[in-house]
Design an enzyme around this catalytic site. Structure first.
Site, PDB file in Angstrom:
ATOM      1  N   ASN A   7      52.877   8.164 101.311  1.00  0.00           N
ATOM      2  CA  ASN A   7      51.532   8.150 101.890  1.00  0.00           C
ATOM      3  C   ASN A   7      51.686   8.577 103.353  1.00  0.00           C
ATOM      4  O   ASN A   7      52.026   7.770 104.209  1.00  0.00           O
ATOM      5  CB  ASN A   7      50.951   6.733 101.776  1.00  0.00           C
ATOM      6  CG  ASN A   7      49.542   6.633 102.330  1.00  0.00           C
ATOM      7  OD1 ASN A   7      49.013   7.598 102.895  1.00  0.00           O
ATOM      8  ND2 ASN A   7      48.932   5.477 102.186  1.00  0.00           N
ATOM      9  N   ARG A  90      50.101  10.623  97.979  1.00  0.00           N
ATOM     10  CA  ARG A  90      48.677  10.328  98.154  1.00  0.00           C
ATOM     11  C   ARG A  90      48.060  11.491  98.931  1.00  0.00           C
ATOM     12  O   ARG A  90      48.554  11.865  99.997  1.00  0.00           O
ATOM     13  CB  ARG A  90      48.523   9.040  98.942  1.00  0.00           C
ATOM     14  CG  ARG A  90      47.075   8.752  99.228  1.00  0.00           C
ATOM     15  CD  ARG A  90      46.912   7.582 100.157  1.00  0.00           C
ATOM     16  NE  ARG A  90      45.496   7.341 100.353  1.00  0.00           N
ATOM     17  CZ  ARG A  90      44.997   6.771 101.442  1.00  0.00           C
ATOM     18  NH1 ARG A  90      45.791   6.405 102.428  1.00  0.00           N
ATOM     19  NH2 ARG A  90      43.717   6.580 101.550  1.00  0.00           N
ATOM     20  N   HIS A 179      39.061   5.626  98.346  1.00  0.00           N
ATOM     21  CA  HIS A 179      39.672   4.445  97.690  1.00  0.00           C
ATOM     22  C   HIS A 179      39.616   4.566  96.161  1.00  0.00           C
ATOM     23  O   HIS A 179      39.646   3.547  95.459  1.00  0.00           O
ATOM     24  CB  HIS A 179      38.937   3.131  98.065  1.00  0.00           C
ATOM     25  CG  HIS A 179      39.050   2.719  99.493  1.00  0.00           C
ATOM     26  ND1 HIS A 179      37.998   2.150 100.177  1.00  0.00           N
ATOM     27  CD2 HIS A 179      40.089   2.765 100.359  1.00  0.00           C
ATOM     28  CE1 HIS A 179      38.371   1.869 101.409  1.00  0.00           C
ATOM     29  NE2 HIS A 179      39.634   2.231 101.560  1.00  0.00           N
ATOM     30  N   ARG A 240      34.530   0.496 111.835  1.00  0.00           N
ATOM     31  CA  ARG A 240      33.562   1.567 111.504  1.00  0.00           C
ATOM     32  C   ARG A 240      32.178   0.977 111.265  1.00  0.00           C
ATOM     33  O   ARG A 240      32.047  -0.080 110.647  1.00  0.00           O
ATOM     34  CB  ARG A 240      34.003   2.309 110.238  1.00  0.00           C
ATOM     35  CG  ARG A 240      35.195   3.194 110.470  1.00  0.00           C
ATOM     36  CD  ARG A 240      35.685   3.807 109.162  1.00  0.00           C
ATOM     37  NE  ARG A 240      37.089   3.497 108.955  1.00  0.00           N
ATOM     38  CZ  ARG A 240      37.740   3.645 107.814  1.00  0.00           C
ATOM     39  NH1 ARG A 240      37.122   4.106 106.755  1.00  0.00           N
ATOM     40  NH2 ARG A 240      39.007   3.324 107.715  1.00  0.00           N
ATOM     41  N   GLU A 385      47.671   0.510  94.997  1.00  0.00           N
ATOM     42  CA  GLU A 385      47.471   1.964  94.979  1.00  0.00           C
ATOM     43  C   GLU A 385      48.789   2.710  94.744  1.00  0.00           C
ATOM     44  O   GLU A 385      48.802   3.749  94.089  1.00  0.00           O
ATOM     45  CB  GLU A 385      46.801   2.398  96.280  1.00  0.00           C
ATOM     46  CG  GLU A 385      45.358   1.887  96.342  1.00  0.00           C
ATOM     47  CD  GLU A 385      44.733   1.925  97.724  1.00  0.00           C
ATOM     48  OE1 GLU A 385      44.018   2.879  98.011  1.00  0.00           O
ATOM     49  OE2 GLU A 385      44.969   0.991  98.514  1.00  0.00           O
TER      50      GLU A 385
END
Ligand code: AMP
Length: 398
Positions: A7, A90, A179, A240, A385
């Site tokens: 990743n 990823r 996601h 965010r 993940e």
């Protein structure tokens, strides 16, 4: 067979080496500060964590250090690079070009490069990670697993924005969602736990971490999701803003003198629960501040819970029903108080929440936090993940 999961971010690179016989992690680590002074690799293989400070001018250097650490006499876990059967990468964005994971070849890389400007913070870094691996392991098969792919099943009414259609056809402006590997994984585990075919279930998956998104999974397919063209849309997050009237952007810029990129940075990095509370982006710090009577911390937690609950209600309406709500990721898996806040006043949906089970939950396993009699089940499902990426890679190489 061992699969290396990569990743790659712009200045960091996370990895896990997974033994696919047992699906156990045999080594993992993180390279930080790639391209700047003070770069360091934290590697957990055999024995204690090794902290290796070494120059990493680019991702090639980082990958070489990772492979050295994996094969090192002291803290390594494999003999040679040949013990890595495949690499799963990823890749954050697939645009509309890939609706599933793919084996990486020159054509796939060219498509990823074409799409890089849709996720300029992530995709160029993902590509650097792929190129670096290809350089040192040219014969090892590699797969790209996209965050957006699971959401490719959204219908146009969910993914289109109500702006001139040409913005979609000519400029690719639409909801993509992120996601995806996590939402897919936890929805499937939830169905397995409920012992029902996923095709028969309407599930809302709440991935609540530092970044958060909610997905409506109808019959195993993503039919709507809260993140949009970028991961800024949706529920508020650590830093965010989530959904906001776009006119605020121009107003803020005019009033403060910030440029447009600075204003977007303000919404990405200084907003969310950090911005509302003034305390921090970590929910543990917010809970501690709440206990100390910090009113803005309470406000940030309430606002977050309220907005997540609104999405759950909206997606139940979108799917014309609801069988299961899933909580996952750092906050969803660990923060019982936040799950309780979100679930309060949801009985009209057919949810009979079990506050005791929620408080006394077992970590690291699928755990039911609705009452036995509840028509709609509420589950905590730990996400993974990296394991999804490894499994997808394994199935692609056959
Ligand atoms: P993730 O992005 O999934 O790694 O989630 C990271 C976030 O999860 C952190 O920033 C925390 O806000 C939150 N988190 C992790 N552990 C806990 C915990 N025990 N209680 C509350 N929040 C937690």
């Amino acid at each position: 067979m061992n699969i290396l999961v990569i990743n790659a971010g712009s200045s960091s690179l996370k990895y896990q080496l997974i033994d696919m016989e047992t699906e156990g992690v045999i080594a993992k680590g993180l390279c930080e500060r790639i391209g700047t002074a003070g770069s360091v690799l934290r590697h957990k293989g055999k024995g204690e964590e090794a902290v290796i400070s070494a120059p990493m001018p680019d991702h090639n250097a980082a990958i070489e250090l990772v492979l050295n650490a994996l094969t090192d006499k002291n803290h390594g876990v494999i003999q040679t690079m040949g013990d890595i059967g495949a690499v799963g990468h990823r890749v954050v964005h697939s645009a509309e070009d890939f609706d599933r994971s793919v084996l990486i070849d020159d054509r796939v890389l060219a498509v990823c490069e074409k799409n890089a400007d849709l996720a300029p913070l992530h995709v160029p870094a993902n590509i650097m990670g792929i190129r670096a691996c290809k350089k040192v392991m040219p014969r090892t098969p590699m797969a790209a697993v996209f965050d957006t792919a699971f959401h490719s099943t959204m219908p146009p009414r969910a993914f289109l924005y109500a702006i001139p259609y040409e913005a979609y056809t000519d400029l690719k402006v639409r909801r993509y969602g992120f996601h995806g590997t996590s939402h897919m994984y936890v929805a499937r585990l939830a169905a397995a736990h409920l012992n029902k075919p996923i095709e028969a279930l309407k599930i809302v998956t709440c991935h609540l971490g530092n970044g958060s998104s909610i997905t409506a999974v109808d019959g195993g397919k993503s039919v709507d999701t809260s993140m949009g063209f970028t991961p800024l849309e949706g529920v508020p997050m650590g830093t965010r803003s989530g959904d906001i009237d776009p006119a605020v952007v121009e107003y803020l810029a005019a009033k403060t003198g910030m440029t447009l990129p600075e204003t977007i940075n303000y919404l990405n990095k200084k907003s969310g629960v950090l911005g509302v509370s003034g305390v921090g982006s970590d929910f543990r710090d917010l809970s501690a501040a709440e206990k100390d009577g910090n009113i803005r911390a309470v406000l940030a937690l309430d606002l977050f819970a309220y907005r997540v609950k609104k999405y759950i209600g909206a997606y139940a309406a979108a799917m014309n029903g609801l069988d299961c709500v899933v909580f996952t990721a750092g906050v969803g898996e660990n923060d019982a108080a936040m799950r309780g806040r979100i679930m309060s006043g949801t009985d009209f949906l057919g949810i009979a929440f079990d506050a005791d089970a929620n408080r006394n939950f077992t970590r690291g396993t699928v755990f039911e936090i609705s009452q036995k009699s509840s028509r709609v089940k509420v589950l905590i499902v730990p996400t993974n993940e990296e394991l999804v990426i490894a499994r997808e890679t394994k199935s692609l190489i056959g």
